[in-house]
Design a protein around this motif. Structure first.
Motif, mmCIF file in Angstrom:
data_model
loop_
_atom_site.group_PDB
_atom_site.id
_atom_site.type_symbol
_atom_site.label_atom_id
_atom_site.label_comp_id
_atom_site.label_asym_id
_atom_site.label_seq_id
_atom_site.Cartn_x
_atom_site.Cartn_y
_atom_site.Cartn_z
ATOM 1 N N LEU A 104 31.912 37.115 68.080
ATOM 2 C CA LEU A 104 32.838 36.467 67.565
ATOM 3 C C LEU A 104 32.996 35.252 67.860
ATOM 4 C CD1 LEU A 104 36.626 37.534 67.263
ATOM 5 C CD2 LEU A 104 35.013 37.100 65.903
ATOM 6 N N ALA A 105 32.360 34.642 69.128
ATOM 7 C CA ALA A 105 31.761 33.144 68.724
ATOM 8 C C ALA A 105 30.488 32.666 68.554
ATOM 9 C CB ALA A 105 31.458 32.983 70.634
ATOM 10 N N MET A 106 29.846 33.516 68.544
ATOM 11 C CA MET A 106 28.649 32.759 68.078
ATOM 12 C C MET A 106 28.277 33.209 66.521
ATOM 13 S SD MET A 106 25.784 35.961 69.947
ATOM 14 C CE MET A 106 24.893 35.376 68.450
ATOM 15 N N GLU A 107 29.316 33.714 65.875
ATOM 16 C CA GLU A 107 29.851 33.024 64.428
ATOM 17 C C GLU A 107 30.175 32.028 64.009
ATOM 18 O OE1 GLU A 107 31.677 35.891 61.422
ATOM 19 O OE2 GLU A 107 31.333 37.822 62.735
ATOM 20 N N ALA A 108 31.645 31.986 64.702
ATOM 21 C CA ALA A 108 32.290 30.451 64.706
ATOM 22 C C ALA A 108 31.258 29.626 64.538
ATOM 23 C CB ALA A 108 33.356 30.721 65.635
ATOM 24 N N ARG A 109 29.981 29.368 65.514
ATOM 25 C CA ARG A 109 29.695 28.642 65.821
ATOM 26 C C ARG A 109 28.242 28.691 64.906
ATOM 27 N NH1 ARG A 109 28.640 28.181 71.704
ATOM 28 N NH2 ARG A 109 27.290 26.247 71.443
ATOM 29 N N ASP A 122 33.726 39.731 71.737
ATOM 30 C CA ASP A 122 34.145 38.470 72.092
ATOM 31 C C ASP A 122 33.134 37.285 71.401
ATOM 32 O OD1 ASP A 122 36.365 39.264 72.511
ATOM 33 O OD2 ASP A 122 36.226 38.427 74.584
ATOM 34 N N LEU A 123 31.801 37.858 72.636
ATOM 35 C CA LEU A 123 30.807 36.619 72.003
ATOM 36 C C LEU A 123 29.770 37.242 70.714
ATOM 37 C CD1 LEU A 123 29.413 35.478 73.962
ATOM 38 C CD2 LEU A 123 26.836 36.823 73.505
ATOM 39 N N ARG A 172 33.623 45.107 75.174
ATOM 40 C CA ARG A 172 34.850 44.041 74.262
ATOM 41 C C ARG A 172 34.582 42.517 74.335
ATOM 42 N NH1 ARG A 172 38.346 44.285 79.036
ATOM 43 N NH2 ARG A 172 37.221 42.639 79.804
ATOM 44 N N ARG A 173 33.118 42.223 75.998
ATOM 45 C CA ARG A 173 32.581 41.366 75.817
ATOM 46 C C ARG A 173 31.852 40.916 74.400
ATOM 47 N NH1 ARG A 173 32.643 39.053 80.573
ATOM 48 N NH2 ARG A 173 33.813 39.731 82.136
ATOM 49 N N ASN A 175 21.681 26.618 64.765
ATOM 50 C CA ASN A 175 22.482 27.416 63.676
ATOM 51 C C ASN A 175 22.282 26.291 62.082
ATOM 52 O OD1 ASN A 175 22.224 29.626 65.443
ATOM 53 N ND2 ASN A 175 24.451 29.656 65.741
ATOM 54 N N TYR A 188 26.541 31.471 63.535
ATOM 55 C CA TYR A 188 25.437 32.051 64.081
ATOM 56 C C TYR A 188 25.014 33.114 62.132
ATOM 57 C CZ TYR A 188 21.842 34.990 65.824
ATOM 58 O OH TYR A 188 20.847 35.439 66.037
ATOM 59 N N PHE A 204 37.553 29.973 71.954
ATOM 60 C CA PHE A 204 37.930 31.320 72.998
ATOM 61 C C PHE A 204 38.916 30.662 74.081
ATOM 62 C CE2 PHE A 204 35.112 31.528 68.652
ATOM 63 C CZ PHE A 204 35.993 32.219 68.938
ATOM 64 N N ILE A 213 27.209 38.806 84.964
ATOM 65 C CA ILE A 213 28.101 38.878 84.858
ATOM 66 C C ILE A 213 28.867 40.240 84.776
ATOM 67 C CG2 ILE A 213 30.161 38.418 82.977
ATOM 68 C CD1 ILE A 213 29.142 36.177 81.880
ATOM 69 N N ILE A 247 33.825 49.640 78.463
ATOM 70 C CA ILE A 247 34.531 48.870 78.086
ATOM 71 C C ILE A 247 34.832 47.677 78.035
ATOM 72 C CG2 ILE A 247 36.916 48.952 77.481
ATOM 73 C CD1 ILE A 247 37.675 52.134 78.266
ATOM 74 N N ASN A 298 38.751 29.182 61.392
ATOM 75 C CA ASN A 298 37.494 29.276 61.449
ATOM 76 C C ASN A 298 37.319 30.190 60.438
ATOM 77 O OD1 ASN A 298 35.195 30.003 63.034
ATOM 78 N ND2 ASN A 298 35.664 28.165 63.601
ATOM 79 N N PHE A 300 24.155 37.872 80.660
ATOM 80 C CA PHE A 300 25.048 38.559 80.610
ATOM 81 C C PHE A 300 24.503 40.164 81.790
ATOM 82 C CE2 PHE A 300 27.247 37.256 77.336
ATOM 83 C CZ PHE A 300 28.340 36.974 77.713
ATOM 84 N N ASN A 310 32.369 35.265 77.971
ATOM 85 C CA ASN A 310 32.259 35.603 76.606
ATOM 86 C C ASN A 310 31.690 34.294 75.269
ATOM 87 O OD1 ASN A 310 32.562 37.727 78.001
ATOM 88 N ND2 ASN A 310 34.448 38.113 77.138
ATOM 89 N N MET A 333 29.184 20.271 66.845
ATOM 90 C CA MET A 333 28.299 20.469 65.062
ATOM 91 C C MET A 333 29.511 19.542 64.889
ATOM 92 S SD MET A 333 29.264 24.315 65.871
ATOM 93 C CE MET A 333 29.437 25.067 64.659
#
Lengths: 266, 646
Positions: A219-224, A216-217, A212-213, B128, A226, B106, A168, A208, B72, A165, B111, B176
């Motif tokens: 969530l994205a990691m959990e969704a994959r 988001d990140l 926020r990032r 994972n 992790y 997303f 970014i 802020i 999800n 990051f 992000n 996946m």
């Protein structure tokens, strides 16, 4: 802002890039030790040869590396100046009250060379190793610590995300700064306290955004899927190859050379 | 444990996604320290079959993203149940399996990419899941091929375009081996080209691999590919049907802060004149054919007329196009009246104060990292004049130099070569105050809400005027005026800007620049990420400011439909140079040249073109669907007249 190259991976295929990150970690460590052992021109010479060899086979352009020095140039000049002006000894020449000594010149020259080599040596690691490899290397090298409940995997993961990051957030800082300048904000003039206060319109949005990032990140990691380091496999697991053993041998030879030079004070 | 789901599944084909009475409450802390429930979803019951392509439409805040997060298992229902491939999402031991089955992409491309190298990021999911090394490599390989990112596998994600980053994110999900991919507004932050890349990719995955797609969006054009559209509002499902069935209900959609694509809108308008037209058309070709079937005599007459010599409105259109072509060959800007010669303007170097442009760029070039091997020319020899009261649309695909160019206009970047003049004075000459330039030229960046920082709305908007040295009272007065102009309700002024909705934040940020009383207001995609109603509101406000207060507006946009409707003059950038510059209606009709610059004409222009090809005598320069319908009506009337004559 975009010109910060220190620590940024340089994507090219080279024998150094292919080395196991653990080897490069070890090399960095050895190189730092070696620099502090070096006291004589001969010792510095050997270290320079080693570094030049390292840089050459890494295929990272010298220009890119030198550009990476830019952010620390100021620090470098200050420390060299202090050493040059404040070291007592045999006076070579003097202007008004300022005396330049022989020892001062030698000392500050060594100092400059040591600092530059230290920075280059340490950043070679990140130029040739992707943050993920670096993380893998650290995780594996320090894995034994997890037995005493040090969260090695988590620390390694945080490091690698932080590195990802940096560019970014740098870009974002630049953007917010310009946006506030367009609203008449002033980041350059005023006294120290005023200037710190003036940073608020930059820092608040930046924090802020970072938060926020982070949200988001995560969530994205959990969704994959992790869920921490447990049960994780590796796409490119660390396995030593012949080249890695050769590299170890070269590094140890270099260290031995440096120690010999130190012991015999050549 | 398996007992309950089995009873529920008495279907011949098991649903991949099924929700029953799904209700979700967000818990929000109130100012008094208490808790308050905000219902985001209410009694949503859905059924998605394997292999379906379902689009979920809804305005900002309609609950569609909350729904996506349930699929999800990132959120768990407050009431009701969600089953993914037959598994209840509340079962913790099934969590990883559910997340593998239904992958998620997303909104923000930056992000959601975790690794610093493309292939490592794609491998993150399988790692994972504990998949063996060789299998991960195989999957990563296949996933990258499927999204067409194989040659970028060793690159850093930071060097990719938005569309490419989203394709990497899709590959990360694909690795996946999901049965379903949920795209949660994944196209909202992309330019038209990026959006197309992503949609083409998911359409292909849906058709070829049979992966179920759930596309959440508020871009109406995107849902055409779907088998089924679900429209949400206030946490409820309010409509469901095929894209055609949904788009036929334009009035209801408008009430839900949505619109229909321009083609469909034109179809609806034409249907008022020709009742035999179908109630929904989706493409220009379809529209032309339907109209030809409904009023064949108009087309036949038109064809005959064309053979003699095009008359009436057709001539006007053709002439406008010819004029535009002639003009755009010289890059120098042309003033409003089409007659003025660009060369004459250039030779009259010191113009009179009266018609002196407010802002002028003269042979401006800008090179990033000038003098280094990474040097990159972003703007190349651009000359441009901006006059008082103009409403200019600045167009260009990503990387065309738009962002760099607008930063030249208020002195945030100084040209590498060339000059910038404000009221005839060189702004980079010694002694010229750049702050006074920035006061006169207001610049609103993309996603300006990211720069808000104060504790309440009014204070944030007053930040700009305060920097100009105004007293607190004066600054707040300016802030109030600006907030009123952006149409933000007064009771929100004392709130924290961070508590507002996306569209409201956007208005606060625009007000923050407006409060400085700029003579020129430059906005970089002020409508990005907003739903259709939000887009129209912002553009309408800008138009009103330009008309009532005489503010000069430069609108940077990707949407040809938006600029064609609102702008008086269009400037098209490509490869860092001005490709086209002239009155709007002469620019947006030149489809071929726009397509060369990776842009497109408005949808109505394509419709009118298709009609002309079929033989209807209509001019092309309609700014809106309503105007196009008017042109068609005139053409119909003209042909009826002609037909009446023996």
């Amino acid at each position: 802002m975009k010109s910060i190259t220190i620590g940024q991976y340089y994507a090219v295929d080279s024998p150094i890039h292919r080395l196991d990150p653990r080897v490069k970690l070890f090399a960095t460590l050895v190189f730092i030790v070696a620099l502090f052992l070096a006291q004589t021109p001969a010792a510095f010479g050997l270290a320079i040869v080693f570094l030049a060899f390292y840089v050459h086979i890494s295929k990272v352009p010298l220009r890119y590396i030198l550009r990476g020095l830019k952010p620390v140039l100021f620090l470098l000049i200050i420390s060299v100046l202090f050493n040059l002006l404040l070291t007592k000894g045999e006076v070579v020449f003097s202007i008004w009250k300022i005396q330049i000594t022989r020892e001062g010149i030698i000392f500050s020259a060594f100092m400059a060379v040591r600092l530059i080599m230290l920075i280059i040596g340490a950043s070679m690691m990140t130029y040739t190793t992707t943050p993920n490899q670096l993380t893998d290397g650290l995780e594996k090298s320090f894995g034994f610590l997890s037995k005493i409940h040090v969260p090695v995997h988590e620390i390694a993961m945080m490091m690698s995300i932080a590195l990802r990051f940096i560019p970014i957030l740098t870009e974002e800082t630049d953007k917010i700064m310009k946006a506030q300048m367009a609203r008449g904000a002033d980041f350059e003039s005023g006294r120290l306290i005023r200037r710190v206060m003036n940073m608020i319109p930059l820092l608040v949005p930046l924090f802020i955004s970072a938060i926020r990032r982070a949200g988001d990140l995560s969530l994205a990691m959990e969704a994959r899927c992790y869920h921490g380091g447990e049960g994780r496999t590796k796409m490119r697991p660390l396995r030593y190859k012949a080249a890695d053993y050769i590299a170890y041998a070269v590094i140890l030879l270099f260290l031995a050379g440096m120690i010999l030079l130190k012991v015999f004070h050549i | 444990m398996d007992f309950f789901p089995r009873i529920c599944y008495d279907y011949s084909v098991m649903s991949i996604i099924r929700t029953q009475n799904l209700t979700y409450d967000y818990i929000q802390e109130t100012d008094e320290g208490g808790e308050q429930k905000l219902r985001a979803l209410e009694a949503v019951s859905l059924d998605v079959k394997p292999g379906e392509f379902v689009a979920i439409l809804g305005h900002n805040g309609s609950g569609k993203s909350t729904l996506a997060k349930h699929i999800n298992a990132l959120l768990l229902p407050s009431e009701g149940t969600v089953w993914i491939d037959g598994e209840d999402t509340r079962l913790e031991e099934k969590l990883l399996q559910i997340r593998q089955t239904a992958g998620m992409v997303f909104q923000n491309p930056d992000n959601q990419i975790i690794a610093s190298v493309v292939e490592e990021d794609v491998g993150f999911g399988p790692e994972n899941m504990g998949i063996p090394t060789e299998e991960i490599l195989r999957r990563v390989d296949a996933a990258l091929t499927a999204v067409g990112m194989q040659e970028k596998r060793k690159n850093s994600p930071n060097r990719l375009s938005g569309g490419q980053k989203q394709r990497v994110a899709i590959a990360g999900v694909l690795a996946m081996k999901p049965r379903c991919i949920v795209l949660d507004e994944a196209t909202a932050m992309l330019d038209p080209r990026g959006r197309k890349e992503v949609l083409d990719t998911v359409s292909r995955l849906n058709k070829e691999e049979g992966i179920t797609i759930l596309l959440i969006t508020h871009y109406m054009e995107e849902v055409e590919r779907a088998d089924r559209v679900i429209v949400m509002d206030g946490g409820h499902v309010v409509m469901t049907g095929t894209p055609r069935e949904i788009f036929a209900r334009e009035e209801e959609l408008t009430k839900l802060r949505l619109t229909v694509p321009q083609v469909t809108e034109l179809g609806h308008l034409l249907r008022k004149q020709l009742p035999s037209m179908p109630d929904c058309v989706l493409t220009a070709q379809e529209l032309a054919e339907a109209m030809m079937a409904a009023a064949p005599e108009a087309f036949a007459a038109g064809r005959a007329g064309k053979a003699e010599n095009a008359a009436g409105p057709a001539e006007a259109g053709g002439a406008a196009q010819a004029r535009a072509e002639e003009k755009t060959e010289t890059p120098a800007p042309a003033p409003e009246n089409a007659g003025a010669d660009a060369e004459a303007a250039e030779t009259a170097a010191p113009p009179d104060a009266a018609d002196r442009p407010l802002l002028a760029l003269e042979h401006v070039s800008y090179v990033y990292d000038d003098g280094t091997p990474m040097a990159r020319t972003a703007v190349n020899d651009v000359s441009l004049e901006i006059r008082k009261g103009e409403f200019i649309g600045l167009l260009g695909h990503t990387g065309s130099g738009k962002s760099t160019l607008i930063q030249q206009l208020n002195g945030l970047l100084a040209p590498t070569s060339g000059h910038v003049y404000c009221d005839g004075q060189d702004v980079h000459a010694e002694g010229y105050s750049l702050r006074s330039l920035r006061r006169r030229v207001g610049l609103v960046f993309q996603y300006p809400e990211h720069q808000l920082f104060e504790s309440d709305v009014l204070a944030d908007v007053a930040f700009g005027p305060k920097n100009l040295g105004l007293s607190k009272e004066e600054a707040q007065e300016k802030a109030r005026l600006a907030l009123r102009q952006t149409g933000l309700r007064e009771e929100l002024w004392t709130k924290s800007p961070f508590d507002l909705s996306g569209g409201q934040k956007r208005r606060v940020a625009i007000a923050g620049v407006l409060a400085m009383d700029p003579e020129i207001l430059i906005l970089d995609e002020p409508t990005a990420g907003l739903d259709p109603a939000g887009r129209d509101e912002i553009l309408g406000r800008l138009r009103a400011m330009q008309e009532e207060r005489g503010i000069t507006v430069v609108l940077v946009s990707h949407s040809m439909e938006d600029v064609a409707e609102h702008c008086s003059r269009l400037v098209v950038l490509g490869g860092g140079t001005v490709r086209m510059d002239g009155p709007a209606e002469e620019i947006f009709v030149q489809t071929e040249r726009l397509e060369e610059a990776h842009l497109a004409s408005p949808q109505v222009t394509y419709c009118l073109r298709a009609l002309r090809e079929k033989g209807l005598d209509v001019p092309l320069h309609a700014r809106t669907a309503a105007q196009a319908a008017e042109f068609c009506a005139q053409a119909l009337a003209a042909s009826a007249q002609k037909g009446g004559r023996p």
